[in-house]
Design a protein around this motif. Structure first.
Motif, mmCIF file in Angstrom:
data_model
loop_
_atom_site.group_PDB
_atom_site.id
_atom_site.type_symbol
_atom_site.label_atom_id
_atom_site.label_comp_id
_atom_site.label_asym_id
_atom_site.label_seq_id
_atom_site.Cartn_x
_atom_site.Cartn_y
_atom_site.Cartn_z
ATOM 1 N N THR A 162 0.833 -1.204 0.000
ATOM 2 C CA THR A 162 0.000 0.000 0.000
ATOM 3 C C THR A 162 0.870 1.257 0.000
ATOM 4 O OG1 THR A 162 -1.706 -1.165 1.244
ATOM 5 C CG2 THR A 162 -1.854 1.231 1.145
ATOM 6 N N ARG A 163 0.550 2.189 -0.890
ATOM 7 C CA ARG A 163 1.245 3.482 -0.948
ATOM 8 C C ARG A 163 0.203 4.593 -0.805
ATOM 9 N NH1 ARG A 163 6.385 2.963 -3.213
ATOM 10 N NH2 ARG A 163 6.679 5.095 -2.416
ATOM 11 N N SER A 164 0.645 5.823 -0.849
ATOM 12 C CA SER A 164 -0.284 6.938 -0.657
ATOM 13 C C SER A 164 -0.022 8.049 -1.665
ATOM 14 C CB SER A 164 -0.174 7.493 0.765
ATOM 15 O OG SER A 164 1.108 8.076 0.980
ATOM 16 N N ILE A 165 -1.029 8.923 -1.799
ATOM 17 C CA ILE A 165 -0.947 10.104 -2.659
ATOM 18 C C ILE A 165 -1.353 11.314 -1.819
ATOM 19 C CG2 ILE A 165 -1.772 11.212 -4.768
ATOM 20 C CD1 ILE A 165 -2.555 8.459 -5.801
ATOM 21 N N GLY A 166 -0.542 12.354 -1.856
ATOM 22 C CA GLY A 166 -0.848 13.573 -1.106
ATOM 23 C C GLY A 166 -1.320 14.681 -2.025
ATOM 24 N N PHE A 167 -2.373 15.390 -1.608
ATOM 25 C CA PHE A 167 -2.932 16.488 -2.401
ATOM 26 C C PHE A 167 -2.802 17.800 -1.633
ATOM 27 C CE2 PHE A 167 -4.933 12.755 -4.113
ATOM 28 C CZ PHE A 167 -5.077 13.019 -5.468
ATOM 29 N N PHE A 168 -2.302 18.823 -2.309
ATOM 30 C CA PHE A 168 -2.207 20.174 -1.752
ATOM 31 C C PHE A 168 -3.042 21.124 -2.602
ATOM 32 C CE2 PHE A 168 1.913 18.162 -0.759
ATOM 33 C CZ PHE A 168 1.926 18.297 0.618
ATOM 34 N N GLY A 169 -3.460 22.225 -2.005
ATOM 35 C CA GLY A 169 -4.198 23.221 -2.763
ATOM 36 C C GLY A 169 -5.226 23.938 -1.919
ATOM 37 N N CYS A 170 -6.222 24.486 -2.603
ATOM 38 C CA CYS A 170 -7.253 25.293 -1.945
ATOM 39 C C CYS A 170 -8.596 24.585 -2.077
ATOM 40 C CB CYS A 170 -7.287 26.682 -2.572
ATOM 41 S SG CYS A 170 -7.544 26.650 -4.373
ATOM 42 N N SER A 171 -9.649 25.338 -2.308
ATOM 43 C CA SER A 171 -10.992 24.758 -2.422
ATOM 44 C C SER A 171 -11.114 23.823 -3.614
ATOM 45 C CB SER A 171 -12.035 25.879 -2.526
ATOM 46 O OG SER A 171 -11.734 26.734 -3.620
ATOM 47 N N PHE A 172 -10.278 24.025 -4.642
ATOM 48 C CA PHE A 172 -10.321 23.163 -5.822
ATOM 49 C C PHE A 172 -9.904 21.740 -5.451
ATOM 50 C CE2 PHE A 172 -10.781 27.158 -7.671
ATOM 51 C CZ PHE A 172 -11.048 27.074 -9.026
ATOM 52 N N ASN A 218 7.306 19.928 9.095
ATOM 53 C CA ASN A 218 7.053 18.515 9.436
ATOM 54 C C ASN A 218 5.603 18.201 9.801
ATOM 55 O OD1 ASN A 218 9.869 17.927 9.124
ATOM 56 N ND2 ASN A 218 10.222 18.768 11.174
ATOM 57 N N ILE A 219 4.685 19.059 9.404
ATOM 58 C CA ILE A 219 3.272 18.777 9.663
ATOM 59 C C ILE A 219 2.829 17.596 8.799
ATOM 60 C CG2 ILE A 219 0.925 19.711 9.504
ATOM 61 C CD1 ILE A 219 2.093 22.463 10.077
ATOM 62 N N ILE A 220 3.320 17.568 7.568
ATOM 63 C CA ILE A 220 2.985 16.467 6.663
ATOM 64 C C ILE A 220 3.499 15.144 7.227
ATOM 65 C CG2 ILE A 220 3.241 15.562 4.325
ATOM 66 C CD1 ILE A 220 1.578 18.132 4.556
ATOM 67 N N ASP A 221 4.736 15.158 7.728
ATOM 68 C CA ASP A 221 5.339 13.930 8.254
ATOM 69 C C ASP A 221 4.554 13.371 9.431
ATOM 70 O OD1 ASP A 221 7.276 14.476 6.382
ATOM 71 O OD2 ASP A 221 8.615 15.454 7.801
ATOM 72 N N SER A 222 3.969 14.264 10.215
ATOM 73 C CA SER A 222 3.234 13.804 11.401
ATOM 74 C C SER A 222 1.888 13.194 11.046
ATOM 75 C CB SER A 222 3.025 14.980 12.362
ATOM 76 O OG SER A 222 2.173 15.969 11.783
ATOM 77 N N ILE A 223 1.434 13.403 9.813
ATOM 78 C CA ILE A 223 0.126 12.905 9.387
ATOM 79 C C ILE A 223 0.251 11.641 8.545
ATOM 80 C CG2 ILE A 223 -1.898 13.445 7.968
ATOM 81 C CD1 ILE A 223 -1.595 16.350 8.831
ATOM 82 N N ILE A 224 1.229 11.641 7.635
ATOM 83 C CA ILE A 224 1.377 10.510 6.719
ATOM 84 C C ILE A 224 1.876 9.276 7.472
ATOM 85 C CG2 ILE A 224 2.721 9.613 4.788
ATOM 86 C CD1 ILE A 224 2.599 12.316 3.496
ATOM 87 N N THR A 225 1.142 8.201 7.347
ATOM 88 C CA THR A 225 1.533 6.929 7.962
ATOM 89 C C THR A 225 1.813 5.857 6.920
ATOM 90 O OG1 THR A 225 -0.795 6.302 8.188
ATOM 91 C CG2 THR A 225 0.236 7.392 10.075
ATOM 92 N N LYS A 315 12.718 14.159 1.776
ATOM 93 C CA LYS A 315 12.052 13.344 2.796
ATOM 94 C C LYS A 315 11.618 11.998 2.230
ATOM 95 C CE LYS A 315 10.079 17.434 5.108
ATOM 96 N NZ LYS A 315 10.445 17.264 6.521
ATOM 97 N N TYR A 316 11.135 12.018 0.976
ATOM 98 C CA TYR A 316 10.602 10.804 0.348
ATOM 99 C C TYR A 316 11.253 10.655 -1.031
ATOM 100 C CZ TYR A 316 7.105 12.024 3.864
ATOM 101 O OH TYR A 316 6.478 12.374 5.031
ATOM 102 N N PRO A 317 12.446 10.102 -1.095
ATOM 103 C CA PRO A 317 13.226 10.045 -2.354
ATOM 104 C C PRO A 317 12.535 9.297 -3.485
ATOM 105 C CG PRO A 317 14.598 9.490 -0.450
ATOM 106 C CD PRO A 317 13.186 9.515 0.044
ATOM 107 N N ASP A 318 11.647 8.376 -3.179
ATOM 108 C CA ASP A 318 11.030 7.548 -4.214
ATOM 109 C C ASP A 318 9.723 8.122 -4.760
ATOM 110 O OD1 ASP A 318 13.072 5.695 -3.949
ATOM 111 O OD2 ASP A 318 12.019 4.592 -2.362
ATOM 112 N N CYS A 319 9.313 9.279 -4.270
ATOM 113 C CA CYS A 319 8.012 9.816 -4.702
ATOM 114 C C CYS A 319 8.177 10.816 -5.845
ATOM 115 C CB CYS A 319 7.281 10.470 -3.530
ATOM 116 S SG CYS A 319 7.945 12.066 -3.048
ATOM 117 N N GLU A 320 7.072 11.132 -6.494
ATOM 118 C CA GLU A 320 7.049 12.118 -7.577
ATOM 119 C C GLU A 320 6.253 13.344 -7.121
ATOM 120 O OE1 GLU A 320 5.604 10.559 -11.233
ATOM 121 O OE2 GLU A 320 6.960 8.822 -11.220
#
Length: 374
Positions: A162-172, A218-225, A315-320
């Motif tokens: 299992t891997r994850s995808i992170g999304f950043f942005g505003c109301s969109f 490091n807010i992202i790091d504290s959330i991503i498991t 932080k995550y060398p294998d991600c895009e």
């Protein structure tokens, strides 16, 4: 005098024609002059009645000075004033705008103030939201937040793959006006058969600075498991104004400036935005002369995105890292120019950028091919 007036009106007609064809200048390389050009066009479009009245006043002064052509000039004055009055009436800024303005309703119980991000979502909370256009309901929905304070996506059964995808942005990216199951991160997760966990770090009103701040602190790091594979930042042209604190709601947003030595953005406190003045003159000066967007501001935006990318890669060398740029606006809107320049600088810093306009064009092409086969 006739020759002078003729030259003035011919020049005015040429200017009007040039402004009406401004979309042809959007692809030019000289970004500074394009932005100034569209700013002037915006002023002419929004304050056209005031400009006509100003021209009428100037002609009236000429009428007082000269003894000839008085009747001609007076007729022009009345004509311009009449056009101005009709324009005001048709626009009905004080009637239609109030009757058909967008009106938002919501409990706002799912949000709380933050000294570093402006606001954050309350963990394990629910918020109802609705929007009306005049008396017509546009949407009515509910937003649900999980134990991390993120908008909910489906729970998954975690495996070693299992891997994850992170999304950043505003109301969109957040999915304002949409049910939880209709927000993009939720749809992406379910379309991938829940093999990827979607983290929706977006909130309405957020901007580029929120992404950079959450990554850098490091807010992202504290959330991503779950180990991430991809991070997607959904950008809109308005994010440039948010990193500059141009809106009242930008109070307590992180404020980044360009470090002249390192040529990189650095955190320099947080915006403290004063309440907008009721003085129309000061607001006009503030909007058109002080709060102007420069090409350097758009480059700062790209540098902030690039820093976010570099921190995530560290932080995550294998991600895009990808940017989904929402560039679909009216051609004569200044945001159209911002979108083109944002794309230019993002590509300059080797950031994988995908335009919504290209995606929609591809969808139309595929749809047309499918219909022709049927």
């Amino acid at each position: 005098m006739k020759k002078i007036l003729s030259v003035i009106f011919v020049a005015f007609a040429v200017i009007v024609i040039i402004f009406s064809l401004s979309e042809f200048f959007l692809y030019q390389q000289n970004s500074f002059f394009i932005i100034r050009f569209l700013e002037i066009k915006g002023i002419l479009r929004n304050d056209f009645p005031n400009i006509l009245i100003l021209i009428s006043f100037c002609l009236f002064m000429v009428c007082l000075i000269t003894k000839n052509l008085k009747a001609f000039i007076v007729n022009i004055i009345f004509l311009l004033i009449a056009i101005s009055v009709v324009w005001r009436y048709v626009s009905a800024n004080n009637i239609i705008a109030k009757q058909y303005a967008f009106i938002d309703h919501g409990t706002k119980k799912a949000y709380q103030g933050s000294d570093v991000l402006g606001w954050v979502a309350v963990k394990n909370s629910i918020d109802s939201s609705s929007r009306y256009y005049g008396n017509n309901l546009i949407y009515k929905t509910v937003y649900s937040f999980d134990e991390k304070g993120l908008r909910k996506t489906p729970a998954i059964i975690r495996t070693n793959f299992t891997r994850s995808i992170g999304f950043f942005g505003c109301s969109f990216a957040f999915g304002s006006g949409l049910a939880d199951s209709m927000a993009l991160p939720y749809i992406i997760q379910t379309s991938l058969n829940n093999k990827f966990k979607a983290y929706n770090f977006a909130l309405p009103g957020y901007g580029t600075q929120h992404m950079l701040y959450m990554i850098d602190h490091n807010i992202i790091d504290s959330i991503i498991t779950i180990s991430p594979s991809v991070f997607i930042y959904i950008a809109i042209p308005d994010h440039v104004k948010r990193i500059l604190g141009h809106y009242q709601y930008c109070n307590n947003f992180p404020r980044y400036v360009l470090d002249p030595q390192l040529k990189e953005p650095k955190l320099e406190g947080y915006f403290k935005v004063n309440k907008e003045s009721d003085n129309k003159i000061t607001n006009f000066i503030d909007q058109y002369f002080i709060k102007r967007i420069r090409s350097a501001d758009i480059e700062l935006f790209a540098l902030m995105v690039n820093n976010s990318k570099k921190l995530l890669m560290k932080k995550y060398p294998d991600c895009e890292f990808h940017v989904l740029l929402w560039d679909v606006v009216r051609p004569d809107n200044e945001n159209a120019t911002f979108g083109k320049l944002m794309e230019k600088y993002l590509i300059q810093y080797h950031i994988k950028t995908h335009l919504i306009s290209n995606i929609r064009s591809e969808e139309r092409r595929v749809g047309k091919e499918c219909r022709s086969r049927w």
